[in-house]
Design an enzyme around this catalytic site. Structure first.
Site: not given
Length: 462
Positions: A15, A169-170, A240, A289, A292, A352
């Site tokens: 971040v 909000f990445l 989230n 997963g 976050c 991901k």
């Protein structure tokens, strides 16, 4: 012309680094501080130790033009003294009870206080919580900064700083886009002066006035949400938690689809056209997963229980997600029966695509379960393979998907990397034990094409 701010970012992890690089990109002078001297040395040499598309190029470009710098913990004092704005972007790991561990945030806040005590300022320092922190953390940081001032022998004047909540909000793999073209910017503070300064800091993004190679520019302007500290902190967790719940909901529906003979892909497309629902985050499969969703949902559940409130919906969201991992094992057992001695290929290991992040990755849980059942587990990932091998001793990692498939009794699509989506299915079938079983944990392959290649296909909700 952009009003240039001197910005300090404490914490050059995911971040912090993305935040610092993007603020430098829009015209501010940014220095990132990190306690890991090796990380600082790598970044100063133009090497980014995490995988995020486009990030290394942006870091190098802004370092060369003199808007982005890196320093170790010894540079903290100088950075805070010179800065107009300091972002706290350190890790807030999940504790055993699910709550967020704020020890890193606390240490930084007290350190900032000690600097403020030694060097009075002409105008208040803006201290921005960028780390994901529970509701009430803004007041907590204020208290700790004052403690740092007092312990250093200062007057402890709270007027020397203002605390702002500015949650991120990445999406990993899309972090630069999400920073420069966000759906919204959220600012929470009790000071109008602080909010106006933050509005000026972000004005190039709000107005979409900064130079960009993207053509056409995807947004005309960016909504700015201005609220109080507690509401800004809750917005992050609520966002989230909602997305995690949406994924668990479609997974619950997918399990019902299998029972009644419906196709969840058609169902998701049908309900996603409803503007009240929308099409995103309706992909059925092995579940969510990453760094976050699991941490933020756990933290929100923990906060609820502090107030003797049982978050039933969030508890169910987590339960459904855990069950999806086990359904992979059930599908393998249905066709292979015993898994002892069977070679199982896991295609994709990161949680991901377009990231090397393995935090709470479904692959590691699935690999562990398969190993405990006596299977021989081999995994492929184009980026996260080496790290996965260190985290999962029972997992053999290879760096070619076809090597993973050679001699496999079954393969599981865990992460929908492009290399996995574009598999040569006939080649895969020729390499696998006959008949090879393919469990599509992301519903990313065409079932008819898989079957035409001579493989058994098992998806989720199909």
């Amino acid at each position: 012309m952009v009003e240039e701010f001197k910005v300090g970012v404490i914490g050059a992890g995911y971040v912090g680094l993305v935040t610092g690089a993007c603020l430098a990109q829009i015209g501010h002078r940014v220095t990132c501080v990190d306690r890991d001297e090796d990380r600082v040395a790598q970044l100063s040499a133009g090497r980014v130790p995490i995988y995020e598309p486009g990030l290394e190029e942006m870091v190098v470009r802004n370092a060369r033009r003199g808007t982005l710098f890196f320093t170790g913990p010894g540079g903290l004092r100088e950075v805070v003294r010179a800065a107009d704005v300091v972002f706290i972007a350190v890790d807030t790991p999940q504790g055993e009870d699910g709550s967020a561990d704020l020890s890193n945030v606390a240490a930084v806040a007290k350190s900032i206080g000690s600097v403020l005590a030694a060097a009075p300022r002409e105008k208040p320092l803006l201290i921005v919580n960028k780390s994901t922190v529970p509701v009430g953390s803004g007041d907590y940081v204020s208290m700790l900064v004052c403690d740092g001032i007092d312990e250093a022998g200062g007057a402890g004047e709270p007027a020397e700083f203002r605390v702002v909540s500015n949650p991120e909000f990445l999406r990993e793999g899309n972090a630069l886009y999400d920073s420069l073209f966000p759906d919204r910017i959220v600012l929470g503070a009790d000071s109008r002066e602080a909010l106006e300064a933050m509005r000026s800091l972000y004005d190039p993004i709000i107005a979409q006035s900064f130079p960009t190679d993207l053509d056409p520019r995807p947004k005309v302007s960016v909504p700015l949400v201005v609220t109080d500290l507690a509401s800004a902190e809750m917005i992050k967790y609520a966002a989230n938690a909602f997305l995690a719940t949406k994924i668990s909901f479609i997974n619950e529906v997918s399990n019902l689809c299998e029972l009644v003979g419906a196709d969840v892909a058609n169902v998701a497309a049908g309900i996603g056209l409803d503007e009240r629902i929308g099409p995103r985050f309706l992909g059925a499969g092995v579940g969510w997963g990453g760094s976050c969703f699991p941490k933020d949902v756990a933290a929100l559940r923990s906060v609820a229980r502090e107030y003797d409130y049982e978050p039933v919906l969030l508890d169910a969201t987590v339960a459904v997600n855990e069950r999806q991992r086990r359904r992979v094992i059930s599908k393998l057992q249905h066709d292979l029966h015993t898994l002892k001695g069977k070679r199982i290929a896991l295609l994709g290991l990161a949680f991901k695509p377009n990231t090397d992040d393995l935090r709470e990755a479904p692959s590691l849980r699935i690999a562990g379960e398969l190993d405990s059942l006596g299977a021989r587990v081999v995994g492929y990932d184009p980026v996260a393979g080496k790290a996965a091998a260190r985290l999962s001793p029972g997992l053999r990692v290879v760096f070619d998907p076809y090597e993973a498939l050679a001699g496999a009794h079954a393969a599981v699509v865990v992460t929908e990397w492009e290399e996995v989506r574009n598999l040569d299915l006939e080649r895969a079938a020729s390499l696998m034990d006959d008949p090879g079983l393919l469990v599509d944990g992301r519903n990313t392959l065409d079932p008819d094409a898989v079957r035409a290649a001579g493989l058994l296909y098992r998806g989720f909700g199909r």
